[in-house]
Design a protein around this motif. Structure first.
Motif, PDB file in Angstrom:
ATOM      1  N   GLN A  34      73.536   8.401  33.919  1.00  0.00           N
ATOM      2  CA  GLN A  34      74.105   9.445  34.449  1.00  0.00           C
ATOM      3  C   GLN A  34      75.141   9.810  33.147  1.00  0.00           C
ATOM      4  OE1 GLN A  34      76.555   8.210  37.619  1.00  0.00           O
ATOM      5  NE2 GLN A  34      76.897  10.191  38.371  1.00  0.00           N
ATOM      6  N   GLY A  35      74.897  10.748  32.639  1.00  0.00           N
ATOM      7  CA  GLY A  35      75.432  11.280  31.461  1.00  0.00           C
ATOM      8  C   GLY A  35      75.155  10.524  30.393  1.00  0.00           C
ATOM      9  N   SER A 328      89.317  14.597  27.525  1.00  0.00           N
ATOM     10  CA  SER A 328      88.644  15.330  28.798  1.00  0.00           C
ATOM     11  C   SER A 328      89.216  16.962  28.594  1.00  0.00           C
ATOM     12  CB  SER A 328      89.252  14.676  29.999  1.00  0.00           C
ATOM     13  OG  SER A 328      88.582  13.447  30.133  1.00  0.00           O
ATOM     14  N   LEU A 342      77.464  20.122  31.119  1.00  0.00           N
ATOM     15  CA  LEU A 342      78.037  19.006  30.868  1.00  0.00           C
ATOM     16  C   LEU A 342      77.031  18.177  29.883  1.00  0.00           C
ATOM     17  CD1 LEU A 342      79.583  17.346  33.720  1.00  0.00           C
ATOM     18  CD2 LEU A 342      80.448  17.194  31.606  1.00  0.00           C
ATOM     19  N   SER A 343      75.993  18.346  29.784  1.00  0.00           N
ATOM     20  CA  SER A 343      74.977  17.619  28.945  1.00  0.00           C
ATOM     21  C   SER A 343      75.519  17.978  27.520  1.00  0.00           C
ATOM     22  CB  SER A 343      73.441  18.237  29.386  1.00  0.00           C
ATOM     23  OG  SER A 343      73.297  19.487  28.835  1.00  0.00           O
ATOM     24  N   TYR A 346      78.198  15.464  26.620  1.00  0.00           N
ATOM     25  CA  TYR A 346      77.479  14.021  26.559  1.00  0.00           C
ATOM     26  C   TYR A 346      76.806  14.045  25.273  1.00  0.00           C
ATOM     27  CZ  TYR A 346      78.680  13.534  31.309  1.00  0.00           C
ATOM     28  OH  TYR A 346      79.131  13.412  32.870  1.00  0.00           O
ATOM     29  N   SER A 435      81.823   9.784  29.984  1.00  0.00           N
ATOM     30  CA  SER A 435      80.806   9.803  31.207  1.00  0.00           C
ATOM     31  C   SER A 435      81.407  10.617  32.192  1.00  0.00           C
ATOM     32  CB  SER A 435      80.853   8.221  31.528  1.00  0.00           C
ATOM     33  OG  SER A 435      81.893   7.976  32.403  1.00  0.00           O
ATOM     34  N   ALA A 436      80.559  10.820  33.310  1.00  0.00           N
ATOM     35  CA  ALA A 436      81.057  11.368  34.550  1.00  0.00           C
ATOM     36  C   ALA A 436      82.215  10.641  35.332  1.00  0.00           C
ATOM     37  CB  ALA A 436      79.770  11.658  35.441  1.00  0.00           C
ATOM     38  N   LYS A 437      82.360   9.431  35.038  1.00  0.00           N
ATOM     39  CA  LYS A 437      83.576   8.845  35.472  1.00  0.00           C
ATOM     40  C   LYS A 437      84.916   9.072  34.960  1.00  0.00           C
ATOM     41  CE  LYS A 437      85.156   4.073  37.069  1.00  0.00           C
ATOM     42  NZ  LYS A 437      85.084   2.794  37.151  1.00  0.00           N
ATOM     43  N   LEU A 439      85.324  12.071  33.880  1.00  0.00           N
ATOM     44  CA  LEU A 439      85.635  13.429  34.223  1.00  0.00           C
ATOM     45  C   LEU A 439      86.278  13.399  35.760  1.00  0.00           C
ATOM     46  CD1 LEU A 439      84.855  16.013  32.925  1.00  0.00           C
ATOM     47  CD2 LEU A 439      82.969  16.454  34.591  1.00  0.00           C
ATOM     48  N   SER A 457      86.066  22.338  38.367  1.00  0.00           N
ATOM     49  CA  SER A 457      84.807  21.578  38.108  1.00  0.00           C
ATOM     50  C   SER A 457      83.973  22.377  37.214  1.00  0.00           C
ATOM     51  CB  SER A 457      83.775  21.065  39.446  1.00  0.00           C
ATOM     52  OG  SER A 457      83.111  22.015  39.733  1.00  0.00           O
TER      53      SER A 457
END
Length: 670
Positions: A34-35, A328, A342-343, A346, A435-437, A439, A457
């Motif tokens: 995930q990311g 961030s 978002l990729s 990452y 990672s997504a967390k 964010l 977002s």
């Protein structure tokens, strides 16, 4: 009741090789991404009808071993072998997540209907699939009642997963099996509002991302002390706002900080308290002397001073949090500046940024998009961000120097990383890829500073970015604008139109008006010999029909329609509207028939030419009778509101339900 079981962790990219040697599926936990972070899917627990939730630290569930279903375990194994070529890092989480939900629903149906969930007998599989399809159709009907309904794609995908479990286990042709049943179509509701921000809100958000990054990165580089001060608004005459990284209550802010955000010395705090309150009236336990703070306030001052001193220590938790916020805010600055995915964040590597030149216009970075088959996507940058990106590499290097060589190797050449501050570990153990967390943590922090709902977002930002370009002054052609924004965002114009364009309600209305103005000449009037409204007969004695009334049994085209319009046919009630013998009674019954038909054409997910022609004809008829009969206008409005709420004419309601059962795609309007 729940018991431990043996576990085998397997990375999804190694699954094909791992499965060649045989394995016990009830032990399997697949690791996807995930990311940049690992995501765990406990496949083995699905072999048990009863299981606990997966433990967040162990990444697997406990089970009731007596509920192990050997036949489902075998089906899961066959399904994974069948799907192994599609179980890539990018797609596995979605496929496996849907598999879990599908099996949970099948377990439930089996229990409620007393059906054995077994995939090794084709006759039993037909029973399972029939019941599951009915269950999913009922779910869709229930979804239509929700005004926020968005999509049936997940429901359609679950039906297909059930079919794939059957076809892979029973070795039958998938398409042949599916063809024997209603095929639920996956579609999005075209009427849902696209999630975008207004241009001014988006501009403010970009400005805040820039400001936060610059101030927070400089705070770290200069090893400054808390609190962090800066103007939230652009008005330089405004008193600076200051952010408390350490917790500070309203009382603390009131007594111990001045207007510029500086923490007061003890003597200054005494004077400040005396200015604000009558010390003798304060609720206190005792006072040592007049020049001392009251006990409770002194206690609070000492506690906050200690927290502030701890925060200002080298590599304190609060200082690491500042670094995370700077990371961030730069990541989101790139997204808002370029409209990238978002990729990109990452996967961005330091070599992607080293050749940027702020003196050269139209700079680009490139990344490989896995979901597009490894296609290289250019990401355009404005000149405003190029130099800050080059400076960011120096900030990144400064941060990496805080950790040892072993930890630096974990990051490699990736541009973005953060300190994981959710555990009490040494700094050496806290660094990890973005990672997504991270964010989510930034979102929570941003909303706490600028107000709930102020965070935009990446998806909404991406849509907002596309919308701005789509409405660029000088781009007159709608399709050309879509192509421009699609090129900028790095995807096809079909995806752009579906997810990112037609953003605000006002723009949607404007674009639909423009659309109808442009196409009616080609679509509506090619079926007519006149541009004038084609009259309709009203309120004469006649026989009732599904569409209204009829004064003759021989259908014939009404004068004004040409051969391009479908020949009226009594078996197709919508063609009655184009018949010379069509009669409309201006009462509640016939108006509800007409408005119900109009609503069904509106609700259809594929508003094709024929439906637009029917809708135009209904509007034309309604306009005529409103002009002719004053009392009808309010009745039409009342019935329209009722139809919008679902109170259809009975015959049209039955037709709508039949069409839904047959898999015809509809949506509910907001």
């Amino acid at each position: 009741m729940f018991e431990e079981r043996n576990i085998e962790f397997v990375h999804i990219e190694n699954f094909y090789k791992f499965s060649e040697n045989g394995y016990d599926v009830e032990k399997l936990v697949l690791i996807t991404k995930q990311g940049n972070t690992d995501s765990y899917v406990d496949i083995g627990s699905l072999c048990y009808a009863k299981r606990s939730k997966s433990c967040k630290t162990k990444h697997y569930a406990k089970v009731v071993k007596s509920t192990f279903n050997e036949k489902i375990a075998s089906a899961i194994k066959e399904f994974l072998d069948y799907k192994c070529t599609k179980l890539t890092v990018g797609s596995a989480r979605v496929i496996l997540g849907r598999l879990k939900v599908t099996l949970d629903e099948l377990y439930s149906i089996g229990s409620e209907q007393n059906i054995e969930i077994s995939f090794d007998d084709i006759n039993q599989c037909h029973i399972i699939y029939e019941f599951y399809t009915k269950f999913l159709i009922a779910k869709i009907k229930n979804e239509f009642k929700n005004p926020n309904f968005k999509s049936t794609k997940n429901i359609a995908a679950k039906q297909k997963i059930c079919a794939e479990l059957i076809s892979s286990t029973c070795n039958v042709d998938l398409e042949d099996f599916i063809g024997k049943y209603i095929d639920i179509k996956g579609y999005d509701s075209p009427n849902k509002d696209k999630e975008v921000s207004e241009t001014e809100d988006y501009r403010v958000y970009i400005n805040n991302c820039q400001k936060i990054y610059k101030i927070f990165s400089q705070f770290s580089l200069n090893n400054s002390n808390f609190p962090i001060n800066f103007n939230i608004n652009d008005d330089i005459s405004e008193v600076p706002s200051f952010l408390y990284i350490t917790s500070a209550s309203a009382l603390v802010k009131k007594y111990f900080y001045n207007k510029e955000g500086r923490f007061l010395t003890r003597i200054e705090a005494v004077k400040n308290v005396k200015k604000i309150d009558d010390v003798d009236e304060l609720k206190i336990r005792y006072k040592d002397k007049n020049d001392e703070l009251p006990f409770e306030i002194k206690k609070s001052y000492n506690k906050h001073l200690k927290m502030l001193l701890n925060a200002n220590r080298h590599n304190s938790r609060e200082r690491l949090k500042v670094i995370n916020i700077a990371m961030s805010s730069m990541a989101l600055w790139i997204i808002t500046d370029s409209g990238c995915n978002l990729s990109v964040i990452y996967g961005l590597q330091t070599q992607d940024l080293k050749n940027l030149n702020p003196d050269v216009p139209n700079q680009k970075i490139f990344y490989v998009k896995e979901r597009s088959g490894g296609r290289t996507i250019p990401v355009g940058l404005t000149n405003k961000i190029v130099q800050p990106l080059k400076d960011f590499l120096a900030f990144r290097e400064y941060v990496l120097n805080l950790v040892d060589e072993k930890e630096r190797k974990k990051i490699g050449n990736y541009v973005f990383f953060t300190f994981k501050l959710n555990a009490n570990k040494n700094i050496k153990d806290l660094i990890g890829l973005y990672s997504a967390k991270d964010l989510i943590l930034y979102k929570n922090w941003y909303n706490s500073i600028f107000g709930k709902g102020s965070y935009i977002s990446p998806r909404v930002g991406r849509g907002s970015y596309a919308n701005i370009y789509k409405n660029l002054e000088g781009v007159k052609n709608h399709n050309q604008a879509i192509d421009i924004s699609a090129e900028i965002l790095g995807h096809t114009s079909t995806v752009d139109f579906k997810y990112y364009t037609d953003a605000t309600k006002e723009q949607v209305r404007s674009q639909f008006t423009e659309f109808f103005d442009n196409v009616y000449d080609q679509m509506i009037f090619k079926n007519r010999t006149t541009r004038k409204a084609i009259p309709v007969i009203t309120d004469i004695e006649s026989s009732p029909t599904i569409a209204g009334h009829c004064n003759h049994t021989s259908p014939i085209r009404a004068d004004g329609f040409n051969e391009n319009i479908e020949q009226p046919n009594c078996s197709n009630p919508s063609t009655c509207l184009f018949c010379e013998n069509y009669v409309l009674h201006t009462d509640e019954i016939d108006l509800r028939k007409l408005l119900s038909l109009r609503k069904i054409t509106e609700m259809h997910s594929d508003l094709n030419e024929e439906m637009l022609i029917v809708k135009f004809r209904i509007d034309e008829i309604l306009k005529q009778i409103v002009n002719k009969y004053d009392h009808v206008k309010s009745l039409i409005h009342t019935i329209k509101d009722e139809v919008d709420d679902g109170y259809f004419d009975e015959n049209w309601q039955n037709i709508l339900e039949l069409l839904i059962d047959l898999g015809v795609q509809f949506y509910v309007e907001d």
